[in-house]
Design an enzyme around this catalytic site. Structure first.
Site, PDB file in Angstrom:
ATOM      1  N   ARG A  90     -12.628  18.971  12.375  1.00 57.69           N
ATOM      2  CA  ARG A  90     -12.889  19.609  10.790  1.00 57.69           C
ATOM      3  C   ARG A  90     -14.281  19.337  10.398  1.00 57.69           C
ATOM      4  O   ARG A  90     -14.593  20.133   9.449  1.00 57.69           O
ATOM      5  CB  ARG A  90     -11.959  18.511   9.908  1.00 57.69           C
ATOM      6  CG  ARG A  90     -10.461  18.756  10.442  1.00 57.69           C
ATOM      7  CD  ARG A  90      -9.307  17.717   9.697  1.00 57.69           C
ATOM      8  NE  ARG A  90      -8.180  18.374  10.159  1.00 57.69           N
ATOM      9  CZ  ARG A  90      -7.059  17.702   9.644  1.00 57.69           C
ATOM     10  NH1 ARG A  90      -7.212  16.765   9.075  1.00 57.69           N
ATOM     11  NH2 ARG A  90      -5.934  18.006   9.995  1.00 57.69           N
ATOM     12  N   SER A 148      -2.874  24.041   6.015  1.00 53.78           N
ATOM     13  CA  SER A 148      -2.805  23.142   7.114  1.00 53.78           C
ATOM     14  C   SER A 148      -3.815  23.659   8.371  1.00 53.78           C
ATOM     15  O   SER A 148      -3.875  24.784   8.656  1.00 53.78           O
ATOM     16  CB  SER A 148      -1.688  22.838   7.744  1.00 53.78           C
ATOM     17  OG  SER A 148      -1.548  22.214   8.922  1.00 53.78           O
ATOM     18  N   ARG A 151     -11.371  11.834  11.628  1.00 45.77           N
ATOM     19  CA  ARG A 151     -10.130  11.876  11.966  1.00 45.77           C
ATOM     20  C   ARG A 151      -9.636  13.117  12.593  1.00 45.77           C
ATOM     21  O   ARG A 151     -10.048  14.181  12.125  1.00 45.77           O
ATOM     22  CB  ARG A 151      -9.177  11.298  11.101  1.00 45.77           C
ATOM     23  CG  ARG A 151      -7.586  11.689  11.132  1.00 45.77           C
ATOM     24  CD  ARG A 151      -6.652  11.430  10.103  1.00 45.77           C
ATOM     25  NE  ARG A 151      -6.659  12.510   9.148  1.00 45.77           N
ATOM     26  CZ  ARG A 151      -5.904  13.442   8.801  1.00 45.77           C
ATOM     27  NH1 ARG A 151      -4.851  13.613   9.558  1.00 45.77           N
ATOM     28  NH2 ARG A 151      -6.017  14.351   7.697  1.00 45.77           N
ATOM     29  N   HIS A 210     -10.135  15.406   1.484  1.00 49.71           N
ATOM     30  CA  HIS A 210      -8.698  15.508   2.349  1.00 49.71           C
ATOM     31  C   HIS A 210      -8.296  13.998   2.662  1.00 49.71           C
ATOM     32  O   HIS A 210      -6.977  13.817   2.550  1.00 49.71           O
ATOM     33  CB  HIS A 210      -8.878  16.409   3.228  1.00 49.71           C
ATOM     34  CG  HIS A 210      -7.505  16.676   4.161  1.00 49.71           C
ATOM     35  ND1 HIS A 210      -6.368  16.859   3.616  1.00 49.71           N
ATOM     36  CD2 HIS A 210      -7.005  16.319   5.204  1.00 49.71           C
ATOM     37  CE1 HIS A 210      -5.251  16.893   4.369  1.00 49.71           C
ATOM     38  NE2 HIS A 210      -5.562  16.465   5.309  1.00 49.71           N
ATOM     39  N   GLY A 257       4.036   0.071  -1.145  1.00 51.41           N
ATOM     40  CA  GLY A 257       4.069   1.504  -0.419  1.00 51.41           C
ATOM     41  C   GLY A 257       5.105   2.051   0.201  1.00 51.41           C
ATOM     42  O   GLY A 257       5.585   1.316   1.172  1.00 51.41           O
ATOM     43  N   GLY A 258       5.428   3.095  -0.072  1.00 54.84           N
ATOM     44  CA  GLY A 258       6.870   3.619   0.513  1.00 54.84           C
ATOM     45  C   GLY A 258       6.320   4.937   1.240  1.00 54.84           C
ATOM     46  O   GLY A 258       7.560   5.714   1.120  1.00 54.84           O
ATOM     47  N   LEU A 273       5.044   6.584   4.819  1.00 54.43           N
ATOM     48  CA  LEU A 273       5.466   6.529   6.439  1.00 54.43           C
ATOM     49  C   LEU A 273       5.208   4.884   6.797  1.00 54.43           C
ATOM     50  O   LEU A 273       5.646   4.296   7.217  1.00 54.43           O
ATOM     51  CB  LEU A 273       4.845   7.460   7.204  1.00 54.43           C
ATOM     52  CG  LEU A 273       5.684   8.660   7.286  1.00 54.43           C
ATOM     53  CD1 LEU A 273       4.966   9.833   7.948  1.00 54.43           C
ATOM     54  CD2 LEU A 273       7.046   8.465   8.081  1.00 54.43           C
ATOM     55  N   SER A 321      -2.898  11.205  11.701  1.00 50.41           N
ATOM     56  CA  SER A 321      -2.905  10.215  10.767  1.00 50.41           C
ATOM     57  C   SER A 321      -1.357  10.074  10.587  1.00 50.41           C
ATOM     58  O   SER A 321      -1.136   8.928  10.021  1.00 50.41           O
ATOM     59  CB  SER A 321      -3.705  10.556   9.286  1.00 50.41           C
ATOM     60  OG  SER A 321      -2.985  11.497   8.851  1.00 50.41           O
ATOM     61  N   LEU A 322      -0.526  10.965  10.587  1.00 51.41           N
ATOM     62  CA  LEU A 322       0.882  10.630  10.545  1.00 51.41           C
ATOM     63  C   LEU A 322       1.221   9.530  11.738  1.00 51.41           C
ATOM     64  O   LEU A 322       1.798   8.566  11.580  1.00 51.41           O
ATOM     65  CB  LEU A 322       1.894  11.815  10.763  1.00 51.41           C
ATOM     66  CG  LEU A 322       1.828  12.748   9.642  1.00 51.41           C
ATOM     67  CD1 LEU A 322       2.581  13.993   9.938  1.00 51.41           C
ATOM     68  CD2 LEU A 322       2.323  12.319   8.480  1.00 51.41           C
TER      69      LEU A 322
HETATM   70  C1  LIG Z   1      -1.809  17.866   2.052  1.00 53.44           C
HETATM   71  C2  LIG Z   1      -1.779  16.999   3.280  1.00 53.44           C
HETATM   72  C3  LIG Z   1      -1.273  17.353   4.433  1.00 53.44           C
HETATM   73  C4  LIG Z   1      -1.318  16.457   5.634  1.00 53.44           C
HETATM   74  N1  LIG Z   1      -0.905  16.917   6.595  1.00 53.44           N
HETATM   75  C5  LIG Z   1      -1.082  16.174   7.706  1.00 53.44           C
HETATM   76  C6  LIG Z   1      -0.469  16.488   9.124  1.00 53.44           C
HETATM   77  O1  LIG Z   1      -0.026  17.568   9.401  1.00 53.44           O
HETATM   78  N2  LIG Z   1      -0.822  15.716  10.038  1.00 53.44           N
HETATM   79  C7  LIG Z   1      -1.156  14.283   9.824  1.00 53.44           C
HETATM   80  O2  LIG Z   1      -1.446  13.518  10.757  1.00 53.44           O
HETATM   81  N3  LIG Z   1      -1.607  13.900   8.564  1.00 53.44           N
HETATM   82  C8  LIG Z   1      -1.528  14.762   7.659  1.00 53.44           C
HETATM   83  N4  LIG Z   1      -2.181  14.303   6.367  1.00 53.44           N
HETATM   84  C9  LIG Z   1      -2.480  12.898   6.032  1.00 53.44           C
HETATM   85  C10 LIG Z   1      -1.170  12.130   6.050  1.00 53.44           C
HETATM   86  O3  LIG Z   1      -0.132  12.800   5.326  1.00 53.44           O
HETATM   87  C11 LIG Z   1      -1.486  10.681   5.323  1.00 53.44           C
HETATM   88  O4  LIG Z   1      -2.526  10.138   5.931  1.00 53.44           O
HETATM   89  C12 LIG Z   1      -0.231   9.760   5.580  1.00 53.44           C
HETATM   90  O5  LIG Z   1       0.865  10.491   5.264  1.00 53.44           O
HETATM   91  C13 LIG Z   1      -0.463   8.541   4.879  1.00 53.44           C
HETATM   92  O6  LIG Z   1       0.620   7.841   4.974  1.00 53.44           O
HETATM   93  P1  LIG Z   1       0.804   6.203   3.977  1.00 53.44           P
HETATM   94  O7  LIG Z   1       2.140   5.832   4.233  1.00 53.44           O
HETATM   95  O8  LIG Z   1      -0.566   5.508   4.406  1.00 53.44           O
HETATM   96  O9  LIG Z   1       0.535   6.747   2.515  1.00 53.44           O
HETATM   97  P2  LIG Z   1       1.321   7.644   1.665  1.00 53.44           P
HETATM   98  O10 LIG Z   1       2.442   8.254   2.224  1.00 53.44           O
HETATM   99  O11 LIG Z   1       0.239   8.125   0.688  1.00 53.44           O
HETATM  100  O12 LIG Z   1       2.274   6.356   0.630  1.00 53.44           O
HETATM  101  C14 LIG Z   1       1.406   5.512  -0.275  1.00 53.44           C
HETATM  102  C15 LIG Z   1       2.449   4.795  -1.017  1.00 53.44           C
HETATM  103  O13 LIG Z   1       1.864   3.741  -1.789  1.00 53.44           O
HETATM  104  C16 LIG Z   1       2.374   3.750  -3.042  1.00 53.44           C
HETATM  105  N5  LIG Z   1       1.345   3.168  -3.917  1.00 53.44           N
HETATM  106  C17 LIG Z   1       0.199   3.413  -3.909  1.00 53.44           C
HETATM  107  N6  LIG Z   1      -0.552   2.938  -4.872  1.00 53.44           N
HETATM  108  C18 LIG Z   1       0.447   1.833  -5.337  1.00 53.44           C
HETATM  109  C19 LIG Z   1       0.363   0.897  -6.359  1.00 53.44           C
HETATM  110  N7  LIG Z   1      -0.567   0.594  -6.825  1.00 53.44           N
HETATM  111  N8  LIG Z   1       1.426   0.112  -6.494  1.00 53.44           N
HETATM  112  C20 LIG Z   1       2.671   0.384  -5.755  1.00 53.44           C
HETATM  113  N9  LIG Z   1       2.827   1.264  -4.862  1.00 53.44           N
HETATM  114  C21 LIG Z   1       1.550   1.981  -4.657  1.00 53.44           C
HETATM  115  C22 LIG Z   1       2.822   5.165  -3.273  1.00 53.44           C
HETATM  116  O14 LIG Z   1       3.785   5.115  -4.316  1.00 53.44           O
HETATM  117  C23 LIG Z   1       3.303   5.446  -1.771  1.00 53.44           C
HETATM  118  O15 LIG Z   1       4.595   5.389  -1.640  1.00 53.44           O
HETATM  119  C24 LIG Z   1      -1.835  15.102   5.324  1.00 53.44           C
HETATM  120  C25 LIG Z   1      -2.668  14.964   4.041  1.00 53.44           C
HETATM  121  C26 LIG Z   1      -2.560  15.797   2.803  1.00 53.44           C
HETATM  122  C27 LIG Z   1      -3.349  15.493   1.854  1.00 53.44           C
END
Ligand SMILES: Cc1cc2nc3c(=O)[nH]c(=O)nc-3n(C[C@H](O)[C@H](O)[C@H](O)COP(=O)(O)OP(=O)(O)OC[C@H]3O[C@@H](n4cnc5c(N)ncnc54)[C@H](O)[C@@H]3O)c2cc1C
Length: 584
Positions: free
Chosen positions: A285, A250, A386, A352, A10-11, A13, A391-392
């Protein structure tokens, strides 16, 4: 011991932060992602990231942030990790500031804050309306530094298929597939961090990117990894309906003064302000979602009789809107054709966010030794619902926690993955190749994309905003049937054979398992809490259900049990947003 290796899957945040923190301790990392890391779903986050910086002079505090998070999550989150996260939040924002993220500023040059739902203070730092992109790019820049130093190797467009678990039940690596060449390989590691994000695709259309399948979590679940609180799926009140997928408007739009309304008796009815005078348009929400749903579905008062209400910004100065929300208003204009600076937007709730996820202890380790998790796929921080912009924060914070924890775990290992018999790796690789061959050779008449559409539709209809036991039970039956039909898919006869359809079919099977976890958890939880609402059980039932839902795989479907929640810091109290003065 030979040179140790950490795998981060996972790449986004969470994964990038885990990588940085592991590298800071000198740990070598292999980093996997199904897309270029800079296209990870974190990129899409718009509104901002929470932290009690109190730059607006509202006496905001970390304790208040902690309380809002626990209260907003309807007391289902274990409290200690949440408190740690809230205490870490201001430092997280200052860290990004130092990394060069261009946070929006007040006139005095302080980091500006906006209000989000479920809070009474301004606590959300933002970079215009592209906060996720700014944070992700800044984080990747740091990872690139370690890439150049030879500590990080990126495997972009590689899809994790499964974990490699040895005879003692310890995770020793992963099997992954190159999505371009379709080569499948085993990768050794002394610890694995899974940070694979959310699972909106299980519901067909959602605000998530189409890579948010939850497939990795589904594969791990089948390998014995426990899943927690699956039934808690956040429905965002203000999604923009679309034929292909939903787009998010948003919560920042409500935070910046957006008003939600529809017509009643020929006159505008600002129903959130009417129903919830204390929070008005800024109720959390789940509350806003149910109100919009009820106005449209139960009362038939949606715009033009459709499932839509207005989210109106047209009373706010257009220049101010451009400065604070420009990016997302442009997205709306592009997809809907109307300029939201002049015309109210039309919105309806949509799937969402996943509050539930892979179960971990406080050290982010799953029930499989050496297998860790962080980010949206980790269940730890949000309980039953949440708060926006938390979640960021949880993705970054859990990444910062898990990197060093996994590194310390590796240091304590007696046996490195390199000392494990190669049979362990060969066997898992063989198992994955057999799964793939079975999919390729399956000769029925089912189309995997059609099965996905059917699953998404029934999940959305029956396991989202309003949940009724008879309909959930029906959904369970349909999912079992879909899994049977999956065994008759045919990738060539449907004309859909391609690398993409093969990869997607395998992901679909994993999604179906998690769909069953979500559904069974929802069926058994006879109460209403956070995002989970059953009209037949409208009250929260702490006596029976102030508990984490746990799920484990069995060949006959998920087995569910419950675990106590840590409520040692804040005593559960009723959750009410309909009174002007709350008792805290
Ligand atoms: C439209 C939208 C707006 C949002 N706005 C906000 C906001 O303003 N503030 C806030 O706090 N939250 C917000 N969120 C939620 C927040 O963006 C996410 O919860 C958060 O960014 C998730 O980060 P993460 O690193 O866990 O996952 P992600 O950023 O989803 O990264 C997942 C990573 O896993 C990799 N991956 C997945 N499956 C596999 C696999 N099988 N093999 C290899 N790699 C894989 C993907 O390539 C990716 O690199 C928003 C969500 C959405 C949908």
């Amino acid at each position: 011991m030979s040179e140790s290796k950490l795998i981060v899957v996972g790449g986004g945040l969470a994964g990038l932060m885990a990588t940085i923190k592991a590298c800071e301790k000198g740990q070598k990392v292999d980093l996997f992602s199904v897309c270029p890391v800079k296209r990870s779903h974190s990129l899409c986050a718009q509104g901002g990231i929470n932290g009690a910086l109190n730059t607006k002079g509202e006496n905001d505090s970390v304790e208040e942030h902690f309380d809002d998070t626990i209260y907003g999550g309807d007391f289902l989150a274990n409290q200690k990790p949440v408190r740690d996260m809230c205490y870490g939040a201001p430092d997280v924002i200052h860290m990004f500031d130092r990394m060069g993220v261009m946070f929006s500023r007040t006139q005095e040059g302080l980091i500006d804050l906006r209000r989000f739902g479920g809070t009474k203070n301004r606590r959300t730092a933002f970079a215009g309306a592209t906060t996720g992109q700014q944070l992700l790019y800044a984080t990747d820049e740091q990872v690139r530094k370690y890439e150049v130093a030879g500590l990080v190797t990126k495997y972009e467009f590689w899809d994790m298929q499964s974990a490699i678990i040895d005879d003692e039940g310890i995770c020793r690596g992963i099997v992954a597939q190159d999505m371009n060449t379709m080569e499948m390989r085993s990768f050794k590691a002394d610890a694995v961090v899974v940070a694979t994000g959310g699972l909106g695709m299980i519901f067909g259309k959602s605000t998530n990117s189409i890579i948010c399948t939850g497939s990795a979590a589904g594969a791990l679940f089948q390998q014995g990894v426990h899943f927690a609180n699956g039934e808690f799926i956040q429905i965002h009140p203000t999604a923009v309906p679309g034929d292909d997928k939903l787009r998010l408007m948003s919560e920042a739009a409500r935070g910046e003064g957006g008003r939600v309304w529809t017509y009643r008796d020929g006159k505008p009815w600002y129903f959130l302000e009417d129903m919830f005078p204390a929070y008005g348009n800024l109720v959390p929400r789940d509350i806003a979602t149910r109100a919009i749903f009820s106005v449209c579905v139960d009362q038939g008062l949606g715009i033009n009789g459709e499932n839509k209400v207005y989210l109106d910004l047209s009373h706010i100065d257009a220049k101010e809107l451009d400065r604070k929300l420009g990016g997302i208003l442009d997205i709306y204009e592009k997809f809907a054709g109307d300029d939201p600076r002049k015309v109210p937007m039309m919105i309806f709730p949509g799937v969402h966010y996943t509050m539930g996820g892979i179960h971990t202890n406080y050290g982010h380790m799953t029930n499989v030794l050496g297998l860790f998790t962080a980010g949206e796929c980790d269940y730890s921080y949000h309980g039953a619902n949440r708060l926006g912009a938390n979640s960021l924060l949880s993705a970054v914070f859990s990444g910062m926690e898990v990197g060093p924890k996994a590194t310390d775990y590796i240091k304590g290992l007696k046996k490195s993955a390199n000392d494990i018999s190669s049979t362990v790796f060969d066997l898992e690789l063989k198992r994955q190749k057999k799964i793939e061959e079975d999919v390729i050779n399956s000769k029925g008449n089912e189309n995997p994309f059609k099965l996905h559409e059917e699953m998404g539709k029934i999940m959305t209809e029956n396991v989202t905003v309003v949940r009724e036991n008879a309909r959930i039970a029906k959904t369970e039956g349909v999912l079992v049937d879909l899994m049977d039909r999956f065994k008759k898919i045919n990738l060539s006869d449907t004309g859909s054979y391609s690398n993409q359809s093969l990869l997607f079919s395998k992901q679909l099977w994993n999604m179906m398992h998690i769909a069953r976890v979500i559904t069974k958890g929802a069926l058994l939880r006879d109460e209403s809490r956070g995002s989970h609402y059953k009209p037949d059980f409208p009250d929260r039932n702490d006596e029976k259900f102030l508990k984490t839902t746990m799920a484990k795989y069995t060949p006959n479907g998920p087995e569910i049990w419950y675990e106590e929640v840590d409520t040692s810091l804040i005593k559960p109290r009723p959750r009410r947003y309909d009174v002007d003065k709350e008792v805290k």
